[in-house]
Write an enzyme that holds these catalytic residues in place. Structure first.
Site, PDB file in Angstrom:
ATOM      1  N   THR A 163       0.814  -1.220   0.000  1.00 61.48           N
ATOM      2  CA  THR A 163       0.000   0.000   0.000  1.00 61.48           C
ATOM      3  C   THR A 163       0.847   1.269   0.000  1.00 61.48           C
ATOM      4  OG1 THR A 163      -1.818  -1.123   1.078  1.00 61.48           O
ATOM      5  CG2 THR A 163      -1.768   1.234   1.363  1.00 61.48           C
ATOM      6  N   SER A 193       1.555  -7.429  -1.130  1.00 61.01           N
ATOM      7  CA  SER A 193       2.262  -8.464  -0.368  1.00 61.01           C
ATOM      8  C   SER A 193       1.519  -9.805  -0.275  1.00 61.01           C
ATOM      9  CB  SER A 193       2.695  -7.958   0.999  1.00 61.01           C
ATOM     10  OG  SER A 193       1.643  -7.896   1.901  1.00 61.01           O
ATOM     11  N   THR A 237       1.603  -4.567   4.090  1.00 63.89           N
ATOM     12  CA  THR A 237       1.389  -4.919   5.501  1.00 63.89           C
ATOM     13  C   THR A 237       0.881  -6.353   5.679  1.00 63.89           C
ATOM     14  OG1 THR A 237      -0.830  -3.993   5.370  1.00 63.89           O
ATOM     15  CG2 THR A 237       0.897  -2.558   6.243  1.00 63.89           C
ATOM     16  N   ASP A 238       0.233  -6.892   4.634  1.00 58.72           N
ATOM     17  CA  ASP A 238      -0.465  -8.173   4.823  1.00 58.72           C
ATOM     18  C   ASP A 238       0.470  -9.320   5.204  1.00 58.72           C
ATOM     19  OD1 ASP A 238      -2.825  -6.892   4.256  1.00 58.72           O
ATOM     20  OD2 ASP A 238      -3.029  -7.656   2.224  1.00 58.72           O
TER      21      ASP A 238
HETATM   22  N1  ASP Z   1      -2.781  -5.484   0.506  1.00 66.64           N
HETATM   23  C1  ASP Z   1      -1.698  -4.624   0.816  1.00 66.64           C
HETATM   24  C2  ASP Z   1      -0.414  -5.391   0.800  1.00 66.64           C
HETATM   25  O1  ASP Z   1      -0.135  -6.093   1.752  1.00 66.64           O
HETATM   26  C3  ASP Z   1      -1.894  -3.994   2.126  1.00 66.64           C
HETATM   27  C4  ASP Z   1      -0.771  -3.095   2.521  1.00 66.64           C
HETATM   28  O2  ASP Z   1       0.252  -3.003   1.931  1.00 66.64           O
HETATM   29  O3  ASP Z   1      -0.961  -2.460   3.525  1.00 66.64           O
HETATM   30  O4  ASP Z   1       0.331  -5.256  -0.129  1.00 66.64           O
END
Ligand code: ASP
Length: 331
Positions: A19, A62, A93-94
């Protein structure tokens, strides 16, 4: 302290996506954008903190990250860090806690390696990415960050890769270390470490063996996922059991069959905090599972135990050696 030293460090920022590198657009939704590397290269506050170079390595969400890709990233860090004082990695974050943990296991460097991310994409109000980047670079420059293993900096807090989890799907304070808390904070005037993790684990391997699966327990489940693992040549099964490490008795015959086939069965808990323990002696209870030959994984979470077993099988290959190394390494 940071100001008095006044010697700018050389920090490499490796971008992998997530993100923090995404933007919202209509009707596509939040999707990867190519602007983040250039944004960082021109980010004035960054250059006042350190001499920063940006490496546009990957730009993926991710959920697309795999253990193999995590391991490749670790090898890149190992090579690159020779020429820098520290490395900051941006990530979605995932799966961040998994990549950070695998790097923590396999890296040999004592220099700071920091993972960071954002909960909000590039055109959201109150975006957290730039602040997290600055905080991470400051942490990477700080002498107290040496020898701490891989760290995760989010929302002005510093966490160990071992303990950190993404705890909320949307809030900017999503990253926490349940039961333990952060090891430090990123304040405007300085970086403050207020505790050290006593527990540091390494598996210095040059390959992974990914034939390890993770199964989550749910009330009334049967052993079909365990049977599926047996049919697919899986070497170890991590089960996120209930509470102290207990399972429905309906799983016991399949667990016994898996152990008889020399598959390592490791028990963790789906409960938020605490250790699994050989406490309950009823059929399927943690004590009973241990007598069957299951290994109890203490306070480690299932996703991280899975990666650790991939590293251990990659290094030692033999199930009995992996079992002995794993057992002696848990709290
Ligand atoms: N779906 C995203 C990822 O993990 C969420 C994020 O980056 O916060 O790439």
């Amino acid at each position: 302290m940071e100001k008095r030293l006044n010697m700018k460090k050389n920090i490499l920022i490796i971008l992998t996506g997530g993100t923090i590198s995404m933007k919202a657009s209509d009707p596509a939704g939040v999707i990867p954008s190519n602007e983040f590397a250039d944004f960082l290269r021109q980010f004035p506050q960054l250059n006042s903190v350190a001499n920063v170079e940006v490496m546009d390595y990957l730009n993926i969400p991710s959920p697309y990250m795999t253990p193999e890709m995590m391991f490749e990233l670790a090898k890149l860090v190992d090579l690159k860090i020779i020429d820098y004082d520290g490395i900051v990695i941006t990530h979605g974050t995932d799966t961040l806690e998994e990549t950070a943990y695998l790097c923590d296991l396999v890296l040999t460097t004592r220099k700071p390696v920091i993972f960071t991310a954002a909960m909000r994409s590039g055109n959201e109000i109150g975006l957290d990415g730039p602040r997290n980047i600055i905080g991470s670079v400051r942490v990477a420059c700080h002498p107290d960050s040496i020898d701490k293993g891989v760290l995760v900096v989010m929302n002005d807090e510093i966490h160990t890769a071992r303990d950190v989890v993404k705890s909320d799907t949307g809030k900017i304070d999503s990253f926490i270390s349940p039961g333990y808390g952060p090891v430090g904070i990123v304040d405007p005037d300085k970086i403050v470490y207020h505790r050290t993790s006593l527990y540091k684990d390494n598996v210095w391997t040059d390959q992974l063996d990914t034939k390890v699966e993770l199964i989550k327990a749910a009330a009334g489940m049967d052993g079909k996922f365990i049977r599926c693992c047996m049919e697919n040549d899986i070497k170890a099964i991590v089960i996120e059991a209930f509470g102290r490490g207990n399972l429905p008795k309906s799983l016991v015959p399949d667990i016994q069959a898996a152990i008889a086939k020399s598959i390592l069965v490791v028990i963790t808990s789906r409960t938020y905090t605490g250790r699994v323990l050989a406490e309950y002696g009823y059929e399927g209870g943690g004590k009973h599972l241990e007598t069957l030959g299951c290994i109890l994984a203490s306070d480690m979470k299932g996703v991280k135990v899975r990666l650790k077993l991939m590293a251990l099988f990659g290094k030692y290959h033999d199930v009995d050696i992996v079992k002995r190394f794993f057992k002696q390494s848990v709290l």
